[in-house]
Design a protein around this motif. Sequence first.
Motif, mmCIF file in Angstrom:
data_model
loop_
_atom_site.group_PDB
_atom_site.id
_atom_site.type_symbol
_atom_site.label_atom_id
_atom_site.label_comp_id
_atom_site.label_asym_id
_atom_site.label_seq_id
_atom_site.Cartn_x
_atom_site.Cartn_y
_atom_site.Cartn_z
ATOM 1 N N TYR A 1 -98.566 68.744 67.448
ATOM 2 C CA TYR A 1 -97.873 70.026 67.595
ATOM 3 C C TYR A 1 -96.605 69.822 68.430
ATOM 4 C CZ TYR A 1 -99.982 70.505 72.287
ATOM 5 O OH TYR A 1 -100.352 70.317 73.586
ATOM 6 N N PRO A 2 -95.584 70.646 68.172
ATOM 7 C CA PRO A 2 -94.335 70.483 68.914
ATOM 8 C C PRO A 2 -94.513 70.952 70.360
ATOM 9 C CG PRO A 2 -94.168 72.349 67.407
ATOM 10 C CD PRO A 2 -95.507 71.726 67.165
ATOM 11 N N ASN A 3 -94.242 70.055 71.293
ATOM 12 C CA ASN A 3 -94.427 70.350 72.708
ATOM 13 C C ASN A 3 -93.611 71.591 73.112
ATOM 14 O OD1 ASN A 3 -95.427 69.947 75.235
ATOM 15 N ND2 ASN A 3 -93.907 68.395 75.822
ATOM 16 N N ASN A 4 -94.248 72.511 73.816
ATOM 17 C CA ASN A 4 -93.598 73.739 74.313
ATOM 18 C C ASN A 4 -93.138 74.694 73.215
ATOM 19 O OD1 ASN A 4 -93.860 72.947 76.997
ATOM 20 N ND2 ASN A 4 -91.965 71.746 76.887
ATOM 21 N N ARG A 5 -93.576 74.514 71.982
ATOM 22 C CA ARG A 5 -93.121 75.413 70.921
ATOM 23 C C ARG A 5 -94.263 76.140 70.230
ATOM 24 N NH1 ARG A 5 -87.494 73.265 68.787
ATOM 25 N NH2 ARG A 5 -87.193 71.622 70.321
#
Length: 471
Positions: free
Chosen positions: A171-175
């Motif tokens: 998963y995209p970090n912080n998104r």
Amino acid sequence: MQYISTRGQAPKIGFCDVLLAGLARDGGLYVPETWPKLSESTGGAAVRSAKNSAAASYAQKAASIMSPFVGAEIDQQIFEKLCTEAYSTFRHPEVAPLVEIGPNEYLLELFHGPTLAFKDVALQLVGKLFDHVLTQRNERVMIVGATSGDTGGAAFDGVASCRNVDIVMLYPNNRVSDVQRRQMTTLTAPNVHAVAVDGTFDDCQDLVKAMFNDQKFRDANQLSAVNSINWVRVMAQVVYYITAIEKLGRSAVFSVPTGNFGNVLAGWIAKQMGAQIEGFVVASNTNDILTRFFESKQMVANEVVPTLSPSMDIQVSSNFERLLFETNNRDGAETAKQLTDFRATGKLDVVASAYQKWFEGVFVGRRCNDEQTLATMQDVYKQSAMLIDPHTAVGLSAARQSAGVDYPKDMPMITLATAHPAKFPDAVRRATGQTPKLPEHLADLMSRPERSVSLPNDLGAVQAFVASCRK
Ligand SMILES: *Cc1c(COP(=O)(O)O)cnc(C)c1O
């Protein structure tokens, strides 16, 4: 039942192989060789003989509706048992209750599963099927995938108890939202692995594609996929369209909040099978490639913009390929050519006669921006003190735009409620001033310890991690 690829170059295979393969080796998606018809034995008599609790009867109906797709590969009694186990995890006895909210206006609530999004309906069953098939074959697989939010948690919950499955989700970090991240990072099962990638969702998806395209790595690690192009996910979603029409007792239009087109495709299949469905409102947020397609008969890709309904922030709807294959009279070579051209030029045309035959009178596209999303959530709260999530709001706004315009005012409109409001508390609060409560089984989610790995956007690093997770 045998399955063929939409690109025409992969061999025919049966249900269990389709389950494990996900994507065909020629890059296409699997579809059944023929569309079965609902009959007394599938969805008719078997449904009426179900006399247990409401949840058991959803599972029994599901088993009989899906049985022609499974064919002889899984014994019918075993399949029914797997469906019963899968749907026993839902908090509502009807699994997918139909709720009337106004004159000819209904919500089909699909968020009563463990992770509060409709993806549970398919992924709870997929988990049970993986476990069954892999145990029988004495095999072990490594599921890898990318998630922009809801898929990761639902996939983890579906396979956490599988003995023969390891799963890595990028998963995209912080998104992703806090709730979405925590639904992945707070599981204690040793076979699930959440990976925060230093990049965007597209970067995550590219890493997954690259792992699948590396045949040596793919085979050495027995890679498998449960993203929305897996046929079994679409198949499991066909069921609630049929049970909803049955409950209503008359024909209806469905408004479907759409991203990858998997959910609305499942509805189209239910209609092909003979369910009394008048048509579909394909509901998009500002990322409205499908609405523009239904207006212009041409698909033109744009940049993705972030919205309040992030699970629909998608540029290219991958499951559309299955419908495109039908419009080409199941010509795989033609479908492959169109999609290659689309990738190169960003444009795809459907010839007028095919459009008329397959789309006209069946699909209308409607769009809903963030402002309309909030206004719809507010309106429903004022009208009935009910909180709805932003994805459901997009669907309901589209349904209301369409009622009396595309369809007669007295035609029942069923909007699919695809997520629980507590999954998107910030948007709900903005619209209504209310903070939706997480259901009891997740009440302490925000204080559970988290476990996740951070990796750079680098194929070598991700491959090394995936290999290290294999048991
Ligand atoms: C995934 C998702 C959608 C989009 O469904 P598709 O099958 O990709 O069209 C809509 N709403 C929610 C809440 C989702 O998680």
